[in-house]
Design an enzyme around this catalytic site. Structure first.
Site, PDB file in Angstrom:
ATOM      1  N   CYS A  19      45.061  41.989  73.857  1.00 23.25           N
ATOM      2  CA  CYS A  19      43.635  42.242  74.098  1.00 23.25           C
ATOM      3  C   CYS A  19      42.848  41.963  72.818  1.00 23.25           C
ATOM      4  O   CYS A  19      43.420  41.770  71.749  1.00 23.25           O
ATOM      5  CB  CYS A  19      43.407  43.680  74.549  1.00 23.25           C
ATOM      6  SG  CYS A  19      43.851  44.910  73.302  1.00 23.25           S
ATOM      7  N   CYS A  22      43.619  44.235  70.031  1.00 21.04           N
ATOM      8  CA  CYS A  22      44.816  43.899  69.259  1.00 21.04           C
ATOM      9  C   CYS A  22      44.457  42.949  68.115  1.00 21.04           C
ATOM     10  O   CYS A  22      44.963  43.079  66.998  1.00 21.04           O
ATOM     11  CB  CYS A  22      45.861  43.234  70.148  1.00 21.04           C
ATOM     12  SG  CYS A  22      46.453  44.277  71.491  1.00 21.04           S
ATOM     13  N   ASP A 429      29.343  13.829  82.317  1.00 24.23           N
ATOM     14  CA  ASP A 429      29.874  12.557  81.840  1.00 24.23           C
ATOM     15  C   ASP A 429      29.589  11.529  82.933  1.00 24.23           C
ATOM     16  O   ASP A 429      29.412  11.882  84.094  1.00 24.23           O
ATOM     17  CB  ASP A 429      31.380  12.703  81.599  1.00 24.23           C
ATOM     18  CG  ASP A 429      32.050  11.370  81.329  1.00 24.23           C
ATOM     19  OD1 ASP A 429      31.564  10.639  80.451  1.00 24.23           O
ATOM     20  OD2 ASP A 429      33.043  11.064  81.999  1.00 24.23           O
ATOM     21  N   ASP A 635      36.029  13.739  76.643  1.00 23.40           N
ATOM     22  CA  ASP A 635      35.140  14.844  77.008  1.00 23.40           C
ATOM     23  C   ASP A 635      35.676  16.195  76.533  1.00 23.40           C
ATOM     24  O   ASP A 635      34.996  17.209  76.678  1.00 23.40           O
ATOM     25  CB  ASP A 635      34.965  14.907  78.533  1.00 23.40           C
ATOM     26  CG  ASP A 635      34.361  13.639  79.108  1.00 23.40           C
ATOM     27  OD1 ASP A 635      33.428  13.104  78.490  1.00 23.40           O
ATOM     28  OD2 ASP A 635      34.825  13.179  80.164  1.00 23.40           O
TER      29      ASP A 635
END
Length: 744
Positions: A19, A22, A429, A635
């Site tokens: 998490c 952490c 794109d 991309d």
């Protein structure tokens, strides 16, 4: 000399983080070491970047500090990433197996505890089944809680360990000494099922986190995989195969047909066509001759050439793409961060409430003060179990992801669903996103020929294009083949670099290529064909000429076709109040033509990958929530930089890995559906969190005995356990309502 002047920077893989809290713990423990100037944990890549003085502190010192709070560092510089991947995979498999085993033991405990609590030896059976669930399969909660406690810290593991541990010990006492309560006029309830269920549910949440975490860096690994491990270096005594790490600036390197280009450089001998789609996104390979630049990770096609290395290691464009993707991924916080923050306060507050509850009962509880105070304290810990809180987000996400999959929208994680409904700017794109991504023949216009003559010329033209290495030739030959046109045998075939091809049939010469070839050979072109060619060029279509020794015989138009649904999708996004932008590495004329066809008002042409990412950053700086939709490796930077990244399912693996959302059908009309799904899912998450907190806000005071002075009501821990389970069921049920939603 200052400390900073002696510093080094190192990036080390971190193990055991589950998490955002952490990450904060790891960061604080390393930063507290003498000699560490700065520690920055990238939760997305599971790494910590440390600026430190190696004369004062070593990586071993950092590792020991982190191990002290239940985590670990991999300090092997060469094989750190491999070891991290191996550990993550092993942890995932182990956790999955532990959950399965724990669930098998838990089911009978729940059945007995809820429906057959008075059966003979029922308590002993539940005890024997629950003990391994809590203390073997759930041992990590207790180990981590203990390590956190040694450093005056607490997290979700602390509350899970306390609630399940006390519930089990309390139940154990009641199993062996029920007379203690009977003598005091109370029934000795046991809460084995509450302890077991809590462990299984929380472990399930950890499994979901582990799976997401293990996939975070797969895009980076695939990008790194684009670079070959060895190269061929040309020396005075011949050619030698060397490791790519040994390549230096100025080295002369050989690239054969089909090879990946290892580093950035410049051609000094030979020629070829290179697939640079990872840089430009454009499907047509680029001709490379002397003095042309080449880039790492791009793929050489049919020819071979030699080039001089100019940028190596971290200086190459591919390395920069990798770094930018890594940085952009690490700069975002998951939706669970809010829950982690609240949990950081929630855990110590609940512990304090439990202790205060016992103390108040001891002071004001009367005859059965200790007994009722102990029951109240256990009830508080049981009812305040973070199960509903832990399930609030992942259950809604799981259902939302499933709903998306049913509609061809693959969603990777909570972040995309959290952000998508807020999007007010979408960057598209061009190639493969708005267009099909493959050059196709749109028309062939012939000069006036007799039918039988035209058939023969078509066969000659097809034969020449079949022999050509140029990517556009493949499109022309495929078109002829589609209509069943056979080829003839041509002779004296010759490739005219940058212009076209030449061949002979029955002693007569024929040419095919760009307008450059016409200038060289001076063929006559009719006014009709000339006007047609100009009209095609105005529409940004590529024009190929086919000629014999006297005149131009045909004009071929080649274009990357706009998808049928693109115009409708752009119109629908605009109707939702979303600004639509198009970015492309293609030229201005082509970009303008595509923008006109699809109704896009804002576009930029001839942009590099970094330009796309910078453009998105600029929009974000203006306060916009930006979605990027793309399909190519080029991309990936922009996708990682965006708030919501969407890849086309038919695009490159890298784009799909970097993106948080993938449209399986590569249809832009799926984008509005994805935005609607985001809105519905976020609504469910908020409802879940609301009910999880309301449940605790109401349940904890009642469990503590706040109603006892008024009506003598003291919540039974068994009812508290049932309420805890009910809160989890309500959260799951609310999430399942998403399945009934319709996406328009």
């Amino acid at each position: 000399m200052s400390l900073q002047e002696n510093t080094e920077t190192i990036s080390l893989p971190v193990l055991g983080m589950t998490c955002a809290g952490c990450a904060v713990s790891v960061e604080s423990m390393i930063a507290a070491q003498e000699g560490v100037v700065q520690a920055e944990v990238n939760y997305a890549t599971q790494k910590v970047k440390v600026v430190y003085d190696p004369k004062v502190v070593t990586t071993e010192d950092m590792q020991k500090a982190v191990q002290g709070v239940g985590y670990d560092l991999i300090i092997d510089a060469e094989k750190g990433d491999e070891k991290q991947k191996e550990v993550q995979e092993n942890n995932y498999k182990s956790l999955k197996n532990r959950i399965l085993a724990a669930a098998i033991l838990t089911v009978p405990v729940v059945v007995i505890g809820m429906f057959f609590m008075d059966m003979p030896y029922g308590n002993y059976i539940m005890m024997l089944l629950t003990a391994p669930v809590v203390f073997y399969f759930g041992k990590n909660f207790f180990i981590n809680a203990f390590k956190q406690a040694k450093h005056q810290k607490a997290n979700m593991d602390t509350l899970v360990a306390l609630s399940t541990g006390i519930a089990f010990i309390f139940s154990l006492f009641n199993t062996f000494y029920p007379e203690f309560w009977h003598e005091r006029g109370l029934h000795p309830h046991v809460y084995y099922e509450a302890a077991a269920v809590v462990i299984v549910f929380i472990m399930l949440g950890k499994l979901l986190e582990e799976r997401a975490k293990s996939n975070t860096s797969s895009a980076i690994k695939k990008l790194i995989g684009l670079q070959p491990k060895t190269v061929i270096r040309i020396a005075d005594d011949g050619e030698h195969e060397i490791a790519i790490l040994d390549v230096k600036k100025g080295d002369r390197l050989l690239v054969r047909s089909g090879d990946k280009i290892p580093v950035d450089g410049r051609v000094y001998e030979g020629s070829s066509f290179v697939d640079e789609s990872m840089i430009t996104g454009e499907p047509v390979a680029v001709a490379k001759q002397k003095d042309d630049a080449v880039f790492a990770g791009t793929i050489n096609q049919k020819g071979s050439f030699r080039f001089v290395a100019e940028k190596v290691g971290g200086e190459t464009m591919l390395a920069q793409i990798i770094q930018l993707v890594q940085d952009a991924q690490g700069s975002k916080a998951p939706v669970q961060k809010l829950v982690d923050k609240i949990a950081g306060i929630f855990v110590p507050v609940v512990m304090l409430i439990a202790i205060v509850t016992l103390a108040i009962w001891m002071l004001f509880g009367g005859e059965h003060a200790f007994t009722q105070g102990l029951l109240a304290m256990v009830t508080v810990l049981v009812i305040a179990c973070p199960c509903a809180l832990g399930l609030a987000t992942p259950t809604a996400i799981m259902v939302g992801i499933g709903k998306g999959a049913e509609n061809g929208i693959l969603i990777k994680d909570a972040e995309a669903l959290e952000q998508a409904y807020k999007v007010n700017a979408i960057v598209l794109d061009k190639t493969g996103t708005i267009t099909e991504g493959k050059p196709k023949v749109t028309s062939i216009k012939w000069a006036h020929q007799l039918p039988e003559e035209q058939v023969l010329l078509e066969r000659v033209f097809a034969a020449m294009e079949q022999n050509s290495e140029h990517p556009l030739a493949e499109a022309i030959y495929a078109d002829f083949k589609q209509y069943g046109i056979d080829t003839v045998s041509v002779t004296d075939f010759e490739s005219l670099t940058g212009k076209g091809v030449l061949a002979k049939y029955n002693g007569k010469s024929y040419w095919a290529g760009s307008h450059k070839i016409l200038k060289d050979i001076g063929q006559v072109i009719s006014d009709d064909l000339l006007q047609h060619a100009k009209a095609l060029q105005a529409r940004a279509q590529t024009v190929i000429y086919f000629a014999d020794q006297q005149a131009v015989l045909a004009v071929v138009a080649i274009a990357d076709q706009v998808k049928i649904s693109s115009k409708a999708a752009v119109a629908e996004l605009k109707s939702l109040g979303i600004e639509v932008y198009m970015l492309t590495g293609d030229n201005e004329e082509t970009a303008s033509a595509v923008a006109r066809q699809t109704g896009i008002a804002h576009f930029k042409a001839e942009v590099l990958p970094s330009d796309k990412a910078d453009f998105i950053k600029k929009l974000q700086d203006e306060g916009k929530v930006v979605a990027m939709i793309g399909d190519g490796i080029n991309d990936s930077q922009a996708l990682a930089q965006s708030d919501v990244s969407i890849a086309m399912g038919k695009g490159s693996d890298i784009a799909i890995d970097v993106a948080k959302v993938t449209l399986v059908s590569s249809d832009l009309l799926q984008v509005p559906k994805a935005l609607q799904l985001s809105r519905l899912t976020v609504k469910a998450i908020r409802q879940n969190l609301f009910w999880a907190f309301i449940y605790n806000l109401i349940g904890i005071p009642i469990a503590a005995g706040i109603l006892y002075p008024f009506n003598g009501f003291l919540l039974n821990p068994m009812i508290a356990g049932a309420a805890m389970a009910l809160s989890s069921v309500s959260v799951v049920s609310n999430s399942l309502r998403l399945k009934l939603a319709k996406l328009n």
